[in-house]
Write a protein that holds these residues in place. Structure first.
Motif, PDB file in Angstrom:
ATOM      1  N   GLN A 312       0.836  -1.200   0.000  1.00  7.80           N
ATOM      2  CA  GLN A 312       0.000   0.000   0.000  1.00  7.80           C
ATOM      3  C   GLN A 312       0.872   1.252   0.000  1.00  7.80           C
ATOM      4  N   THR A 313       0.293   2.343  -0.469  1.00  6.08           N
ATOM      5  CA  THR A 313       1.013   3.616  -0.536  1.00  6.08           C
ATOM      6  C   THR A 313       1.299   4.144   0.866  1.00  6.08           C
ATOM      7  N   LEU A 314       2.544   4.558   1.073  1.00  5.89           N
ATOM      8  CA  LEU A 314       2.956   5.060   2.383  1.00  5.89           C
ATOM      9  C   LEU A 314       2.545   6.520   2.577  1.00  5.89           C
ATOM     10  N   ASN A 315       2.522   7.283   1.484  1.00  4.32           N
ATOM     11  CA  ASN A 315       2.125   8.696   1.576  1.00  4.32           C
ATOM     12  C   ASN A 315       0.674   8.767   2.036  1.00  4.32           C
ATOM     13  N   ARG A 316       0.449   9.344   3.213  1.00  2.05           N
ATOM     14  CA  ARG A 316      -0.892   9.350   3.779  1.00  2.05           C
ATOM     15  C   ARG A 316      -1.652  10.636   3.494  1.00  2.05           C
ATOM     16  N   GLY A 317      -1.083  11.490   2.658  1.00  2.00           N
ATOM     17  CA  GLY A 317      -1.767  12.732   2.342  1.00  2.00           C
ATOM     18  C   GLY A 317      -1.553  13.118   0.891  1.00  2.00           C
ATOM     19  N   VAL A 318      -2.459  13.923   0.345  1.00  2.00           N
ATOM     20  CA  VAL A 318      -2.320  14.477  -0.992  1.00  2.00           C
ATOM     21  C   VAL A 318      -2.587  15.975  -0.911  1.00  2.00           C
ATOM     22  N   PHE A 319      -2.083  16.702  -1.904  1.00  2.00           N
ATOM     23  CA  PHE A 319      -2.368  18.132  -1.984  1.00  2.00           C
ATOM     24  C   PHE A 319      -3.749  18.329  -2.601  1.00  2.00           C
ATOM     25  N   LEU A 320      -4.533  19.215  -2.008  1.00  2.48           N
ATOM     26  CA  LEU A 320      -5.872  19.487  -2.515  1.00  2.48           C
ATOM     27  C   LEU A 320      -5.803  20.403  -3.737  1.00  2.48           C
ATOM     28  N   PRO A 321      -6.885  20.478  -4.508  1.00  4.23           N
ATOM     29  CA  PRO A 321      -6.853  21.262  -5.749  1.00  4.23           C
ATOM     30  C   PRO A 321      -6.712  22.763  -5.562  1.00  4.23           C
ATOM     31  N   ASN A 322      -6.754  23.261  -4.322  1.00  8.67           N
ATOM     32  CA  ASN A 322      -6.575  24.703  -4.140  1.00  8.67           C
ATOM     33  C   ASN A 322      -5.146  25.138  -4.457  1.00  8.67           C
ATOM     34  N   ILE A 323      -4.207  24.189  -4.533  1.00  7.18           N
ATOM     35  CA  ILE A 323      -2.844  24.478  -4.989  1.00  7.18           C
ATOM     36  C   ILE A 323      -2.694  23.798  -6.347  1.00  7.18           C
ATOM     37  N   GLU A 324      -3.002  24.517  -7.431  1.00  9.77           N
ATOM     38  CA  GLU A 324      -3.129  23.892  -8.744  1.00  9.77           C
ATOM     39  C   GLU A 324      -1.877  23.132  -9.196  1.00  9.77           C
ATOM     40  N   PRO A 325      -0.656  23.683  -9.046  1.00  9.37           N
ATOM     41  CA  PRO A 325       0.513  22.925  -9.522  1.00  9.37           C
ATOM     42  C   PRO A 325       0.735  21.614  -8.760  1.00  9.37           C
ATOM     43  N   LEU A 326       0.184  21.518  -7.549  1.00  8.02           N
ATOM     44  CA  LEU A 326       0.403  20.332  -6.722  1.00  8.02           C
ATOM     45  C   LEU A 326      -0.838  19.456  -6.608  1.00  8.02           C
ATOM     46  N   ALA A 327      -1.940  19.829  -7.264  1.00  3.35           N
ATOM     47  CA  ALA A 327      -3.229  19.175  -7.042  1.00  3.35           C
ATOM     48  C   ALA A 327      -3.138  17.661  -7.159  1.00  3.35           C
ATOM     49  N   TRP A 328      -3.579  16.994  -6.077  1.00  2.00           N
ATOM     50  CA  TRP A 328      -3.698  15.541  -5.960  1.00  2.00           C
ATOM     51  C   TRP A 328      -2.367  14.797  -5.973  1.00  2.00           C
ATOM     52  N   LYS A 329      -1.265  15.523  -5.971  1.00  6.81           N
ATOM     53  CA  LYS A 329       0.025  14.845  -5.848  1.00  6.81           C
ATOM     54  C   LYS A 329       0.224  14.374  -4.411  1.00  6.81           C
ATOM     55  N   PRO A 330       0.919  13.261  -4.203  1.00  9.14           N
ATOM     56  CA  PRO A 330       1.149  12.796  -2.832  1.00  9.14           C
ATOM     57  C   PRO A 330       2.063  13.750  -2.079  1.00  9.14           C
ATOM     58  N   GLN A 331       1.790  13.945  -0.804  1.00  2.00           N
ATOM     59  CA  GLN A 331       2.654  14.777   0.020  1.00  2.00           C
ATOM     60  C   GLN A 331       3.931  14.007   0.361  1.00  2.00           C
ATOM     61  N   PRO A 332       5.076  14.694   0.415  1.00  4.94           N
ATOM     62  CA  PRO A 332       6.348  14.001   0.657  1.00  4.94           C
ATOM     63  C   PRO A 332       6.401  13.329   2.027  1.00  4.94           C
ATOM     64  N   VAL A 333       7.070  12.180   2.067  1.00  2.00           N
ATOM     65  CA  VAL A 333       7.281  11.429   3.295  1.00  2.00           C
ATOM     66  C   VAL A 333       8.658  11.767   3.846  1.00  2.00           C
ATOM     67  N   VAL A 334       8.734  12.098   5.122  1.00  2.00           N
ATOM     68  CA  VAL A 334      10.008  12.324   5.809  1.00  2.00           C
ATOM     69  C   VAL A 334      10.029  11.464   7.066  1.00  2.00           C
ATOM     70  N   ILE A 335      11.077  10.651   7.205  1.00  2.00           N
ATOM     71  CA  ILE A 335      11.284   9.826   8.403  1.00  2.00           C
ATOM     72  C   ILE A 335      12.714  10.054   8.873  1.00  2.00           C
ATOM     73  N   GLY A 336      12.892  10.600  10.058  1.00  2.00           N
ATOM     74  CA  GLY A 336      14.226  10.846  10.583  1.00  2.00           C
ATOM     75  C   GLY A 336      14.829  12.139  10.073  1.00  2.00           C
TER      76      GLY A 336
END
Length: 657
Positions: A312-336
C-alpha cells in the motif's frame, strides 16, 4: 483486499451542487445559498465511523457538514430538519430540526480541518473535532443508517469548495482514523477449512464441530527468506510463500478459484489428530496469491506472505486542488533526519512552502544554496510548512528531522514504527529492532520520498543501512535480524547438521558479493541541486557547500580493513549510499561489513528428508559438518532461506558461512 471509502454521490444530489474528482470534492455550479445537500454514496449503521472535511475558495466560509438519513431532503441543508444533524461552520452552531441544539462552537476558517465521528449504540455518540482537537461531544438522537453530508453557499460557481477524507489519507483527528468505509467482512464468503486428513474440531473448540476436509495432498511447502542480503543484489519482494496441491474432485474450491480469491487470508496450523484445535501450533500465516486449476480433480493453491499491506502507498496525504501545480500529488514522506528537502510553493508568491506530510523540526533553510538567517522564515503551526518573510528566489531546500530538533535521526525502531504506523499495522517485532539498535548503538537514519511510495519500498531502502533483513515467522509477525558473521555468534546453535542426515549431496557456491565496496556514503540529499540552482557569489555559498548541495550525498567514509583477495574489486567499487546521518554510524557499519568479508564466504544448500522437528528460521545460526569443501570440522552457518513441508518433514536450507 482494498478498502472501499465513502465519497460524495454524484446522484442524487442537491440543486446547484456538483460532486467532483470522483466524489472527493464538492462545489456549487452557480451562485447558491446553503439550502442544499450532498450526501455520501453509501450509509453506515454500526461501529465507530467518521470523516474529515477541508474547505477553500474565494467566498466566505458558508458551509454546513453533518449526517443525514436516506429520507433527508436534498434541497435543505444538513440538520435543517429532523432527518439530519448539521454543524454550521461559520456560526459555531450545531443544528437539528427546528433550531440549534448547541452553540458557541469554535468558528472555522479557510484551511481548517473539521472532523465528525459517530459511535453507533444506544444511544449513539457524536464527537466533533477542529484541527485535530476535540471541541464538542454529545449523544446523537438520530437513528442509522446515516450518510455523511454537506451543504455549501457561494457567490459563484466554485466560489467555495470542500474535500472529504473518509480515511483514505492521513488523519488529522480520531474522526478520519475511524474512517467511513464498507465492512470488508460483511460480504465475505464462509471460510473454507482444509486438512491433509478428514478432521472434526471438538465440541469445546472454537469453532465447535467444524469439519476440515482432507483434501490437501502431500502437505504444504512453506518458504521463509530474509528480504535483504548484504551486497548481494536487489531485495526479495516476498519474504514468505507457500504452495500445496488440493485434491478437489467435488469442486469444494471451485467458487473461490473462479472469484480469484487473491488476498484472502489463510492460516495454517499443526495439530495432532486426537487433540483439540485450541492445542494447535501456528505453522504459517499467508494470503492467497492465486488458485491454479490443474484439471477437474485437482488445484494448486499458491500463497504469498501475510503482509500484503506493505504494497500500500505510504504517503498518507495528498495536496488538494486549491494548490493547482500540486493538485492531488502525494505529500512528501520524511522519516528521521534528511538533508536538502525541497520546499514546494503553496501559494502564488511562495511565501508559504510545504515540506512534509508530518510535523518536522527545521534546522537550516537555503534559498539557491544561500543559508537563510533566523527571522527570515518560520515554521507554520502544524509544523509542515515554511512561512517566508518575503518571497524567496527559489529553489529552497531545508535540512530537517521528523524526530526532534538538532537533526535527530530515526533509530531502526523509530523508522520501522513510522512505516508501520502509517500503514496502521502492528504485526511486527519492535523487540527485534530494539535489539539491533542496542547492539549497534547507531543514532539512525533519514528517509525521504517525494513521490508515491509503498511501505515495502520504504523498508527496502531503510533496512540495508543497518545490514538488517526481515522475514515472516509462523504467527505472521514481521521479524528483523541483522546479518552477522556466523562465527561471531556466541549463543546456542539452532541446529547441528551432518552428511549422515542429508538426503542428497551438499551443494556449495561462492558468495560473490557483487555490490561489496569499501566506501559508504551518508547523509543523502533529498534533492541534489544543479550548479545553475545556486547563487554565483562564492562568499555566500562557498565551494564546500556547493559540493555538498550538488552531490547525491553530503559525505562518505572508507573501510581500510583487510579483505579476502576474492573481493578485490571492492577496492575500486562505487560507494553504497546509506541513509545514516552521522559519519560515525556509516564508518562503523562499513567497517563491520568489510570485516565480515575478510574471509571468503559461501552459500550451501542442504536437503533433509523426514525430519519434522527441523524448523530453523532465517537469521538463525547452526553448525554444518560435511566431508568436503572445508566443512569436515564443522562450520557455523547463518540461515538465509528455509523451504520445508511440516507434514512430510522435508527441508531444504540455504545457509551462508
Amino acid at each position: 483486499m482494498a478498502d472501499t471509502f465513502g465519497r460524495f454521490a454524484a446522484l442524487p444530489i442537491g440543486p446547484l451542487l456538483a460532486a467532483r474528482d470522483g466524489g472527493l470534492t464538492l462545489a456549487t455550479t452557480a451562485a447558491a445559498d446553503t439550502n442544499r445537500c450532498a450526501r455520501s454514496d453509501f450509509a453506515l449503521a454500526d461501529g465507530l465511523v467518521g470523516v474529515e472535511f477541508a474547505l477553500w475558495g474565494d467566498d466566505d466560509l458558508a458551509a454546513v457538514v453533518g449526517f443525514v438519513t436516506a429520507a433527508a431532503a436534498l434541497d435543505e441543508s444538513p440538520g435543517s430538519n429532523g432527518d439530519g444533524i448539521g454543524w454550521e461552520l461559520a456560526t459555531g452552531r450545531l443544528v437539528q430540526g427546528i433550531g440549534a441544539i448547541a452553540t458557541g462552537l469554535p468558528v472555522v476558517a479557510h484551511g481548517d480541518i473539521v472532523g465528525l465521528r459517530v459511535a453507533f449504540g444506544s444511544p449513539s455518540r457524536l464527537t466533533l473535532y477542529l484541527n485535530g482537537v476535540l471541541v464538542h461531544q454529545r449523544d446523537l438522537l438520530l437513528a442509522g443508517p446515516l450518510h455523511f453530508a454537506a451543504g455549501l453557499a457561494a457567490s459563484k460557481a466554485g466560489g467555495l469548495c470542500l474535500a472529504v477524507n473518509a480515511g483514505q489519507w492521513g488523519a488529522r483527528s480520531e474522526a478520519a482514523l475511524a474512517g467511513w468505509k464498507l465492512d470488508a467482512n460483511a460480504s465475505a464468503t464462509p471460510p473454507v477449512r482444509l486438512a491433509d486428513a478428514d478432521w472434526l474440531s471438538a465440541p469445546g473448540d472454537s469453532p465447535a464441530n467444524a469439519r476440515y476436509e482432507g483434501l490437501v495432498a502431500e502437505g504444504v511447502s512453506l518458504v521463509q527468506e530474509l528480504s535483504f542480503w548484504p551486497w548481494g543484489g536487489d531485495p526479495v519482494s516476498q519474504t514468505a510463500a507457500a504452495q500445496c496441491l488440493v485434491a478437489d474432485a467435488d469442486g469444494v474450491l471451485d467458487a473461490l478459484a473462479l472469484s480469484g480469491g487473491s488476498g484472502e487470508s489463510v492460516r495454517i496450523l499443526m495439530v495432532d489428530e486426537s487433540a483439540m484445535l485450541a492445542d494447535a501450533q501456528p505453522a504459517f500465516r499467508c494470503a492467497i496469491d492465486q488458485i491454479e486449476i490443474n484439471d477437474d480433480g485437482s488445484k494448486t493453491l499458491h500463497l504469498r506472505d501475510a503482509h500484503d499491506y506493505l504494497s500500500q502507498t505510504l504517503n498518507r496525504g495528498v495536496f488538494l486542488p486549491n494548490i493547482e501545480p500540486l493538485a492531488w500529488k502525494p505529500q512528501p514522506v520524511v522519516i528521521g533526519a534528511v538533508a536538502s528537502v525541497p520546499a514546494a510553493g503553496g501559494n502564488s508568491d511562495a511565501t508559504a512552502m510545504f515540506l512534509a506530510d508530518v510535523p518536522v523540526f527545521v534546522e537550516a533553510v537555503m534559498d539557491r544554496g544561500d543559508l537563510m538567517e533566523p527571522g527570515t522564515f518560520s515554521s507554520s503551526p502544524d509544523g509542515q510548512q515554511l512561512l517566508m518573510k518575503s518571497p524567496p528566489v527559489t529553489p529552497v531546500v531545508a535540512d530537517l528531522s521528523s524526530i526532534g530538533p538538532g537533526m535527530a535521526p530515526a533509530t531502526l525502531t523509530a523508522a520501522v514504527a513510522d512505516v508501520m504506523g502509517r500503514l496502521r499495522q502492528g504485526a511486527w517485532s519492535a523487540a527485534d529492532c530494539g535489539a539491533v539498535d542496542a547492539a549497534t548503538g547507531y543514532a539512525g537514519v533519514g528517509y525521504y520520498a517525494g513521490t508515491s511510495i509503498t511501505g515495502r519500498d520504504a523498508l527496502n531502502a531503510i533496512l540495508p543501512s543497518f545490514g538488517v533483513g526481515c522475514y515472516q515467522d509462523a504467527a505472521g509477525v514481521l521479524r528483523f535480524i541483522q546479518v552477522v558473521a556466523p562465527e561471531s555468534f556466541t549463543g546456542p546453535m539452532a541446529f547441528e547438521l551432518s552428511e549422515a542426515v542429508m538426503a542428497s549431496d551438499l551443494v556449495g557456491v561462492p558468495d560473490e558479493a557483487p555490490n561489496l565496496t569499501r566506501r559508504m556514503a551518508y547523509r543523502p540529499n533529498a534533492q541534489a541541486l544543479g550548479a545553475s540552482d545556486l547563487v554565483t557569489d562564492v562568499i555566500d555559498v562557498p565551494q564546500a557547500r556547493r559540493d555538498e548541495l550538488t552531490a547525491l550525498y553530503r559525505g562518505q567514509v572508507y573501510a581500510a580493513g583487510p579483505l579476502d583477495p576474492h573481493y578485490r574489486r571492492a577496492d575500486a567499487a562505487d560507494p553504497v549510499i546509506s541513509l545514516f546521518w552521522n559519519a560515525a554510524d556509516a564508518q562503523a557499519e562499513i567497517d563491520r561489513v568489510v570485516a565480515i568479508y575478510q574471509r571468503q564466504r559461501f552459500f550451501y544448500q542442504v536437503t533433509v528428508r523426514g525430519d519434522q522437528q527441523l524448523a530453523p528460521l532465517p537469521g538463525q545460526v547452526g553448525r554444518l559438518t560435511y566431508g568436503r569443501y572445508g566443512l569436515a570440522d564443522g562450520k557455523p552457518v547463518l540461515v538465509r532461506r528455509v523451504e520445508r513441508n511440516p507434514a512430510t518433514g522435508d527441508v531444504v536450507l540455504t545457509v551462508w558461512g
